[in-house]
Design a protein around this motif. Structure first.
Motif, short mmCIF file in Angstrom:
data_model
loop_
_atom_site.label_atom_id
_atom_site.label_comp_id
_atom_site.label_asym_id
_atom_site.label_seq_id
_atom_site.Cartn_x
_atom_site.Cartn_y
_atom_site.Cartn_z
N ARG A 31 0.86 -1.19 0.00
CA ARG A 31 0.00 0.00 0.00
C ARG A 31 0.89 1.24 0.00
O ARG A 31 1.73 1.40 0.87
CB ARG A 31 -0.93 0.01 1.21
N MET A 32 0.68 2.09 -0.98
CA MET A 32 1.50 3.30 -1.14
C MET A 32 0.55 4.50 -1.15
O MET A 32 -0.51 4.47 -1.78
CB MET A 32 2.29 3.24 -2.45
N ILE A 33 0.95 5.58 -0.44
CA ILE A 33 0.13 6.80 -0.37
C ILE A 33 0.98 7.99 -0.81
O ILE A 33 2.05 8.25 -0.25
CB ILE A 33 -0.40 7.05 1.06
N TRP A 34 0.48 8.69 -1.82
CA TRP A 34 1.06 9.97 -2.27
C TRP A 34 0.25 11.09 -1.63
O TRP A 34 -0.96 11.17 -1.81
CB TRP A 34 1.00 10.05 -3.79
N THR A 35 0.91 11.99 -0.85
CA THR A 35 0.21 13.04 -0.13
C THR A 35 0.84 14.39 -0.44
O THR A 35 2.05 14.55 -0.30
CB THR A 35 0.25 12.80 1.39
N GLU A 36 0.00 15.39 -0.84
CA GLU A 36 0.46 16.75 -1.08
C GLU A 36 -0.08 17.67 0.01
O GLU A 36 -1.25 17.61 0.37
CB GLU A 36 -0.03 17.26 -2.45
#
Length: 921
Positions: free
Chosen positions: A861-866
């Motif tokens: 599980r990978m999360i890209w957060t800005e």
């Protein structure tokens, strides 16, 4: 008393009949006050016709009329009847276009009325009895200005006030006649007219009020009355002290003995009853006061009428102040001229410096214009004219001259004798200056402009740019129908447009159409078509821009998109060359175009495909290179051969015989080189000399590049069979992904230049991912963190915490590494355009975890957060980049992607099976 603004308006015939009967106005002779009202209305609205119209059950009768012969008409000719029930001014810009009036005989008949504006005439009781209206024979799409509408409404209220005053005046004359008869008749007349009496007997100490006085004070017929108990309490508190002082002054033995006072009466609950004018006199006998007698009169309606009249006059005064026109009223009998404030505001003449005569005005007309102006206005005054208008120069107070448009309307007596002229002087200086500037813009515009009569399509004005676009002289266009410039195949479309224009349709349209120049060449034009109403009717202005080259560019862009789509599915070299020949020939309008393969070892060439007479056909056989040796020598040097006329090109002298045999006079040839060897060429041939445009040459180059790429792909696919399995598999994936990126990026694109950066950036990202894979020195994969860092490296500006990567080490396979790298590249590109990377201080974090161990069910599980970027809005459409983010891993390893556009920053969640990420095949 004026009717409240929100009071309902009664329009029933019975109520209207009763209201008209109360005024007793129907079928009465003309009266000056009403004639002045229509004259002022016509002047205010610049209309030739004005009427005071009263609507009965079966007709409309005109109390006053200007510019209209009949004294009455039937209701089938009435437009004023449409104002009944309204409280505001009714404006119908075009009577012929309005469903209510287009069949009216006043519109369809000889009168030909086209414009109407009417203010309803409403009685104080709220009954609509007619209208004050203006009409014109020309439609007015702009209607009335706010000042004109307000002025017309004010005049309508003034007309109603005049009705009331007229009725009051008739009543007053009847009272005077009755008073002249006898004491009995006097008493009856007093009672009939509503005048009450009071009589105070000093000896008896009694006060007597007649019935009318009692009614004005709200006292019953049998109730006792007294000064202290009835008179003073019955007065309005604000008037009580003043009225008491007036009475005591009249009773003062040393005073005049006269009482004259106006006050308000109130009921016991304080409600206002009446406004009363009282007069009285002290009666003395032997020097002793014996009686105090007088009269009271209800002046409530009179004061209300005076107030309404004053308000109307104030509104008219404000209306004249609000306009830039210098309004003048010239009494021709006394030679006295009145001006409004605009004379000072617009021309600088202070009232104290203005001599109120016609001579003062004439002296300020420019000397060169004076005789002409004087003769013109005297001709109207002395020869029975009704209207005067003139343009001349008028001297301002500072000595400069204004260019003005002056117009006036005559007011004549019963025998036609000139009495007054009322007019307005408009300053045209600024308008004329702007018109001159517009003329300069018209002449110097970089687009063609032509003004057209909509009925005949005859050109009325044309600028130099249009002459250049159509390759014609001004005399070829002016006075002729512009229809002749339309090619024969577009005549039906042109005629449909002409019918709309001839019907008077108001148009604001942009369209693209073809024209045939004077030299016969067909061109494309973008036309902004505007129709507008001027003093002579409808006028069409067309602004034309030559977009021939733009259309050609669009055609080439469409051809390139079609070429890319078809080449992607081409199966062999013959199909690639056939597609290229068809696209080139169709787009450039040539009968010959194609691809030639050069067999370097055998010293010969073979024409794979040649488009001839609109078809694509294979030509069997080969030909020796020495047939076109001079051409081949130049192509081997990498030169793109562009020849307008082979017969005149010295470099092609040895090959002219071959070209002449095949009836070729002009050509473009683009060499295809591999490792410095000429292996083929793309060509476009013309049978006659032809000056190739730069766009055509660039188009052939672009087609050649794509053909070469397609041929290289086919060749690479052929070579893959002899390469080792891993390299073949990896190269195939890379080429397939590159092709998908190029195809999807270019799909449905109309501007190749604008998509170039996006395509290059995606291919660079793909290349970086491939470099990371190859940097493993034979290993079949790369570290997940290295893949992410490589995709984000271009956005790392050294700012602390700008990019944060965290998670366990994972070695991903080639397929997953390429897909993941492209996904992260697209997310970073969007962040740089719209999100966290677009502003200083923005941050991006990528975090990943492994769930369920390392077995077959393990998930990454990978999360890209800005964070820290501008507020996020949900995109309205999805392009290829968005689809690449959503579907990139799902196609490669079966992953899932979800993107949330939260207001404080984009969050992209990626879930993928661990086995899929690790897969080497």
């Amino acid at each position: 008393m004026s009717r409240p603004p929100d009071a309902p308006v009664a329009t029933g015939p019975a109520e209207r009949r009763a209201a008209l009967a109360r005024y007793g106005i129907l079928d009465t002779p003309p009266e000056q006050d009403f004639d002045d009202a229509v004259a002022l209305a016509a002047q205010l609205c610049a209309a030739p016709t004005a009427l005071v119209s009263l609507v009965t059950e079966d007709r409309q009768w005109f109390k006053a009329r200007l510019g209209f012969d009949a004294s009455e008409t039937g209701l089938d000719r009435s437009v004023c009847s449409h104002t009944l029930g309204l409280t505001d001014v009714l404006v119908i810009p075009d009577l012929a276009a309005d469903a209510r009036t287009r069949a009216n005989p006043l519109v369809t008949g000889a009168k030909g009325m086209r414009f109407y504006a009417g203010a309803p005439l409403i009685t104080p009781e709220g009954v609509a009895i007619g209208a004050l209206c203006v009409l014109d024979t020309a439609p007015r799409p702009e209607g009335l200005s706010p000042a004109q509408a307000a002025g017309l409404a004010a005049l309508a209220r003034s007309v109603m006030t005049t009705f009331a005053l007229r009725r009051a005046a008739l009543s007053r004359r009847a009272e005077i006649a009755a008073l002249a008869e006898s004491e009995l008749r006097l008493r009856l007349a007093v009672e009939a007219t509503g005048i009450g009496t009071f009589d105070y007997d000093f000896a008896a100490g009694s006060l007597r009020w007649d019935g009318r006085t009692r009614a004005l004070f709200g006292v019953g017929p049998d109730a006792p009355v007294s000064y202290e108990g009835s008179f003073l309490p019955g007065l309005h508190p604000e008037d009580r002290a003043r009225a008491d002082a007036a009475v005591r002054a009249a009773l003062d033995p040393d005073g005049s003995g006269l009482f004259d006072c106006e006050y308000r009466t109130v009921a016991r609950d304080g409600a206002l009853l009446h406004r009363v004018a009282a007069r009285g006199a002290l009666v003395r006998e032997g020097g002793r006061a014996i009686r105090f007698v007088g009269t009271v009169r209800d002046v409530t309606a009179e004061r209300a009428a005076q107030g309404a009249l004053a308000a109307t006059e104030e509104r008219l005064r404000l209306a004249t102040r609000a306009t830039n026109d210098a309004i003048w009223d010239w009494d021709l009998v006394t030679d006295h001229v009145l001006w409004n404030e605009a004379l000072e505001d617009a021309y600088g003449w202070a009232p104290e410096t203005v001599e109120p005569t016609g001579g003062w005005w004439l002296e300020r007309v420019h000397p060169e214009d004076r005789a002409r102006v004087e003769a013109d206005i005297r001709g109207v005054i002395d020869r029975g004219g009704d209207d005067w208008r003139h343009e001349y120069r008028f001297r301002r107070a500072d000595g400069s001259y204004a260019e003005v448009f002056d117009r006036g309307s005559m007011v004549r007596g019963p025998r036609g004798e000139p009495l007054r002229m009322i007019g307005a002087m408009l300053d045209l200086t600024e308008r004329n200056r702007v018109a001159a500037q517009l003329r300069a813009v018209f002449e110097g515009a970089n687009v063609g402009i032509v003004q057209i009569d909509p009925r005949t399509l005859v050109a009325l004005e044309v600028n130099a740019k249009l002459c250049a676009i159509w390759g014609a002289e001004e005399a070829d266009i002016l006075g002729h129908s512009v229809a002749k410039w339309t090619p024969a195949e577009d005549v039906e479309e042109r005629d449909r447009l002409h019918r709309r224009l001839a019907a008077g349709e108001i148009m604001r349209e942009t369209l693209e159409k073809r024209y045939r120049r004077k030299d016969g060449r067909l061109i494309w034009g973008r036309v902004n078509l505007v129709s507008q109403v001027n003093g002579d009717g409808l006028l069409i202005t067309a602004m034309i821009e030559d977009i021939t080259e733009e259309k050609r560019l669009e055609a080439r862009q469409r051809a390139l998109i079609e070429l890319g789509d078809r080449l992607r599915d081409a199966a062999d070299t013959a199909e690639v060359s056939g597609i290229a020949a068809e696209i080139l020939g169709k787009t450039l309008g040539l009968s010959r175009a194609g691809y030639t393969a050069i067999e370097t070892g055998a010293g010969r060439f073979r024409i794979e495909r040649d488009r001839t007479d609109g078809t694509v056909a294979s030509l069997a056989g080969t030909h020796p290179l020495d047939m076109v040796a001079a051409t081949v020598a130049r192509l081997r040097r990498g030169e793109v051969l562009v020849v307008a006329d082979i017969a005149a090109d010295p470099g092609l002298a040895p090959d002219r015989g071959s070209y002449a045999e095949h009836r070729i006079r002009a050509q473009i040839k683009v060499p295809l080189l591999r490792r410095g060897e000429l292996v083929g060429l793309l060509f476009a041939h013309a049978a006659a000399p032809r000056a190739w445009e730069a766009g055509e040459v660039g188009f052939v180059r672009e087609v050649a590049e794509r053909v070469w790429a397609a041929l290289a792909r086919l060749q690479a696919e052929e070579q893959q069979r002899v390469l080792n399995r891993e390299l073949s598999h990896r190269l195939k994936n890379t080429l397939t992904m590159a092709q998908a990126i190029a195809s999807q990026t270019l799909r449905n694109v109309t501007d190749v230049r604008s998509v170039k950066d996006a395509l290059v950036a995606r291919l660079v990202a793909l290349g970086k991912a491939h470099d990371i894979l190859l940097s493993g020195e034979g290993e079949e994969g790369a570290g997940l963190e290295a893949v992410l860092a490589g995709a984000l490296a271009i956005h790392d500006d050294g700012e602390p915490d700008r990019i944060r990567l965290s998670g366990p080490p994972i070695e991903v396979g080639p397929k997953a590494a390429l897909s993941l790298s492209l996904m992260i590249h697209e997310l970073a590109t969007n962040a740089a355009k719209y999100g966290a990377f677009s502003v200083p201080g923005g941050r991006v974090a990528v975090e990943w975890t492994i769930e369920d161990g390392s077995g077959p069910d393990a998930l990454v599980r990978m999360i890209w957060t800005e964070r820290g970027g501008p507020p996020v809005t949900v995109p309205t459409r999805k392009g290829f980049g968005s689809r690449l983010i959503e579907r990139g891993l799902s196609g490669a390893v079966g992953g899932e992607t979800r993107t949330d556009y939260a207001p404080d920053g984009v969050v992209c969640r990626i879930t993928a099976p661990l086995e899929g990420l690790l897969e080497k095949e």
